[in-house]
Motif scaffolding. Structure first.
Motif, PDB file in Angstrom:
ATOM      1  N   MET A   1     -12.255  10.009  -0.773  1.00 59.58           N
ATOM      2  CA  MET A   1     -11.074  10.504  -1.454  1.00 59.58           C
ATOM      3  C   MET A   1      -9.895   9.596  -1.102  1.00 59.58           C
ATOM      4  SD  MET A   1      -8.771  13.960  -1.063  1.00 59.58           S
ATOM      5  CE  MET A   1     -10.030  15.103  -0.873  1.00 59.58           C
ATOM      6  N   PRO A   2      -9.223   9.045  -2.131  1.00 60.76           N
ATOM      7  CA  PRO A   2      -8.087   8.171  -1.846  1.00 60.76           C
ATOM      8  C   PRO A   2      -6.923   8.976  -1.273  1.00 60.76           C
ATOM      9  CG  PRO A   2      -8.400   8.419  -4.214  1.00 60.76           C
ATOM     10  CD  PRO A   2      -9.509   9.145  -3.537  1.00 60.76           C
ATOM     11  N   ASP A   3      -6.248   8.353  -0.354  1.00 58.86           N
ATOM     12  CA  ASP A   3      -5.101   9.040   0.222  1.00 58.86           C
ATOM     13  C   ASP A   3      -3.811   8.585  -0.462  1.00 58.86           C
ATOM     14  OD1 ASP A   3      -4.828   6.515   1.215  1.00 58.86           O
ATOM     15  OD2 ASP A   3      -4.671   7.087   3.321  1.00 58.86           O
ATOM     16  N   PHE A   4      -2.716   9.069   0.043  1.00 54.05           N
ATOM     17  CA  PHE A   4      -1.421   8.803  -0.556  1.00 54.05           C
ATOM     18  C   PHE A   4      -1.106   7.309  -0.593  1.00 54.05           C
ATOM     19  CE2 PHE A   4       3.215   8.339  -0.030  1.00 54.05           C
ATOM     20  CZ  PHE A   4       3.608   8.882  -1.237  1.00 54.05           C
ATOM     21  N   MET A   5      -1.403   6.581   0.463  1.00 55.92           N
ATOM     22  CA  MET A   5      -1.097   5.145   0.520  1.00 55.92           C
ATOM     23  C   MET A   5      -1.907   4.354  -0.503  1.00 55.92           C
ATOM     24  SD  MET A   5       1.449   4.515   2.315  1.00 55.92           S
ATOM     25  CE  MET A   5       1.357   2.759   2.179  1.00 55.92           C
ATOM     26  N   ALA A   7      -2.754   5.421  -3.440  1.00 49.75           N
ATOM     27  CA  ALA A   7      -2.072   5.659  -4.708  1.00 49.75           C
ATOM     28  C   ALA A   7      -0.801   4.819  -4.803  1.00 49.75           C
ATOM     29  CB  ALA A   7      -1.734   7.136  -4.860  1.00 49.75           C
ATOM     30  N   VAL A   8      -0.068   4.721  -3.699  1.00 52.46           N
ATOM     31  CA  VAL A   8       1.147   3.916  -3.670  1.00 52.46           C
ATOM     32  C   VAL A   8       0.801   2.446  -3.903  1.00 52.46           C
ATOM     33  CG1 VAL A   8       3.015   3.079  -2.185  1.00 52.46           C
ATOM     34  CG2 VAL A   8       2.443   5.515  -2.221  1.00 52.46           C
ATOM     35  N   GLN A   9      -0.224   1.948  -3.225  1.00 51.84           N
ATOM     36  CA  GLN A   9      -0.617   0.553  -3.383  1.00 51.84           C
ATOM     37  C   GLN A   9      -1.080   0.263  -4.816  1.00 51.84           C
ATOM     38  OE1 GLN A   9      -3.459   0.139  -0.209  1.00 51.84           O
ATOM     39  NE2 GLN A   9      -1.904  -0.628   1.219  1.00 51.84           N
ATOM     40  N   ASP A  10      -1.804   1.201  -5.420  1.00 55.84           N
ATOM     41  CA  ASP A  10      -2.225   1.015  -6.803  1.00 55.84           C
ATOM     42  C   ASP A  10      -1.028   0.937  -7.745  1.00 55.84           C
ATOM     43  OD1 ASP A  10      -4.877   0.990  -6.071  1.00 55.84           O
ATOM     44  OD2 ASP A  10      -5.217   3.112  -6.562  1.00 55.84           O
ATOM     45  N   ARG A  11      -0.040   1.781  -7.488  1.00 52.24           N
ATOM     46  CA  ARG A  11       1.142   1.768  -8.354  1.00 52.24           C
ATOM     47  C   ARG A  11       1.942   0.478  -8.175  1.00 52.24           C
ATOM     48  NH1 ARG A  11       5.606   6.325  -9.679  1.00 52.24           N
ATOM     49  NH2 ARG A  11       6.967   4.940 -10.823  1.00 52.24           N
ATOM     50  N   VAL A  12       2.093   0.028  -6.938  1.00 52.82           N
ATOM     51  CA  VAL A  12       2.813  -1.222  -6.682  1.00 52.82           C
ATOM     52  C   VAL A  12       2.093  -2.382  -7.353  1.00 52.82           C
ATOM     53  CG1 VAL A  12       3.441  -2.873  -4.879  1.00 52.82           C
ATOM     54  CG2 VAL A  12       3.934  -0.451  -4.570  1.00 52.82           C
TER      55      VAL A  12
END
Length: 74
Positions: A1-5, A7-12
């Motif tokens: 399960m992906p964590d918050f970081m 998701a942040v890295q994917d968005r960046v």
């Protein structure tokens, strides 16, 4: 399960790729003038250099920049 970081890295990464794509498109220049009411064609040589305006509109932009630059001096 992906964590918050993750998701942040994917968005960046997605935003960075979008910015690079936008800059690449902008650097190629336009085929027609970007001025609101002009639309004149731009020569292929100037398009390859990243031109955004036809020659007449570019001269006007440069003159306007010089004019407003002098107002900021004291």
């Amino acid at each position: 399960m992906p964590d918050f970081m993750d998701a942040v890295q994917d968005r960046v990464l997605a935003e960075t790729e979008a910015a690079v794509a936008a800059q690449t498109q902008r650097a190629q220049g336009r085929t027609h003038c970007a001025a609101h009411d002009c639309g004149e064609p731009i020569s292929p040589e100037r398009t390859a250099l990243g031109a955004q305006f036809c020659m007449d509109c570019q001269r006007g932009e440069e003159a306007r920049e010089v004019h407003f630059r002098t107002w900021g001096r004291r």
